[in-house]
Design a protein around this motif. Structure first.
Motif, PDB file in Angstrom:
ATOM      1  N   ARG A   1     -38.020 -65.440 -91.078  1.00  0.00           N
ATOM      2  CA  ARG A   1     -38.062 -63.995 -91.224  1.00  0.00           C
ATOM      3  C   ARG A   1     -39.099 -63.589 -92.245  1.00  0.00           C
ATOM      4  O   ARG A   1     -39.427 -64.336 -93.175  1.00  0.00           O
TER       5      ARG A   1
ATOM      6  N   ASN B   1     -39.931 -56.592 -91.934  1.00  0.00           N
ATOM      7  CA  ASN B   1     -38.693 -56.244 -91.244  1.00  0.00           C
ATOM      8  C   ASN B   1     -38.630 -56.909 -89.870  1.00  0.00           C
ATOM      9  O   ASN B   1     -38.233 -56.298 -88.873  1.00  0.00           O
TER      10      ASN B   1
ATOM     11  N   THR C   1     -34.377 -50.871 -93.113  1.00  0.00           N
ATOM     12  CA  THR C   1     -34.676 -52.257 -93.419  1.00  0.00           C
ATOM     13  C   THR C   1     -33.503 -53.157 -93.059  1.00  0.00           C
ATOM     14  O   THR C   1     -32.344 -52.754 -93.107  1.00  0.00           O
TER      15      THR C   1
ATOM     16  N   ASN D   1     -39.186 -60.393 -94.452  1.00  0.00           N
ATOM     17  CA  ASN D   1     -38.475 -59.177 -94.805  1.00  0.00           C
ATOM     18  C   ASN D   1     -39.411 -58.019 -95.139  1.00  0.00           C
ATOM     19  O   ASN D   1     -39.050 -56.856 -94.960  1.00  0.00           O
TER      20      ASN D   1
ATOM     21  N   TRP E   1     -29.589 -63.628 -95.300  1.00  0.00           N
ATOM     22  CA  TRP E   1     -30.295 -62.409 -95.687  1.00  0.00           C
ATOM     23  C   TRP E   1     -31.612 -62.692 -96.396  1.00  0.00           C
ATOM     24  O   TRP E   1     -32.591 -61.963 -96.219  1.00  0.00           O
TER      25      TRP E   1
ATOM     26  N   ARG F   1     -33.588 -56.324 -94.521  1.00  0.00           N
ATOM     27  CA  ARG F   1     -33.843 -57.396 -95.468  1.00  0.00           C
ATOM     28  C   ARG F   1     -32.594 -57.890 -96.193  1.00  0.00           C
ATOM     29  O   ARG F   1     -32.581 -59.016 -96.702  1.00  0.00           O
TER      30      ARG F   1
END
Length: 126
Positions: free
Chosen positions: A72, A77, A28, A74, A53, A30
């Motif tokens: 993004r 991914n 990951t 997460n 992040w 994330r």
């Protein structure tokens, strides 16, 4: 190590749009900031956009501010770069990268990234 695969590049007319994706596998991403960089012919790799992040903060190069949006997901991914109002000078190979600091903020510094994708070509015609 994480593997990054960019996709979504291609040939578009000036004023058009593309959405680049960067899918990570292996582990990951994330907990890490992510970034997009680009390299045009005979030039160094330049910063384009970055995201923290958590996705809470973002930063952009002046040349793309207001036209490009980094985001993004997460859970998937994956990081994205929405590119609108494209110009011929946006023509470049675009690379995504993973930052090295857990819980890190966005960064324009290429040295803060330790994993890179293979790049995807974006060509904008007049």
């Amino acid at each position: 190590q994480v593997q990054l695969v960019e996709s979504g590049g291609g040939l578009v007319q000036a004023g058009g749009s593309l959405r680049l994706s960067c899918a990570a596998s292996g582990r990951t991403t994330r907990n890490y900031p992510m970034g997009w960089f680009r390299r045009s012919p005979d030039k160094e790799r330049d910063f384009v956009a970055s995201i923290s992040w958590s996705g809470g903060t973002t930063g952009y190069a002046d040349s793309v501010k207001g036209r490009f949006t980094i985001s993004r997901d997460n859970a998937k991914n994956t990081v994205y770069l929405q590119m609108n109002s494209l110009r011929p000078e946006d023509t470049a190979v675009y690379y995504c990268a993973v930052g090295s600091i857990v819980g890190g903020d966005w960064s324009r510094d290429m040295k803060q990234y330790n994993h890179w994708g293979q790049g995807t070509q974006v060509t904008v015609s007049s």
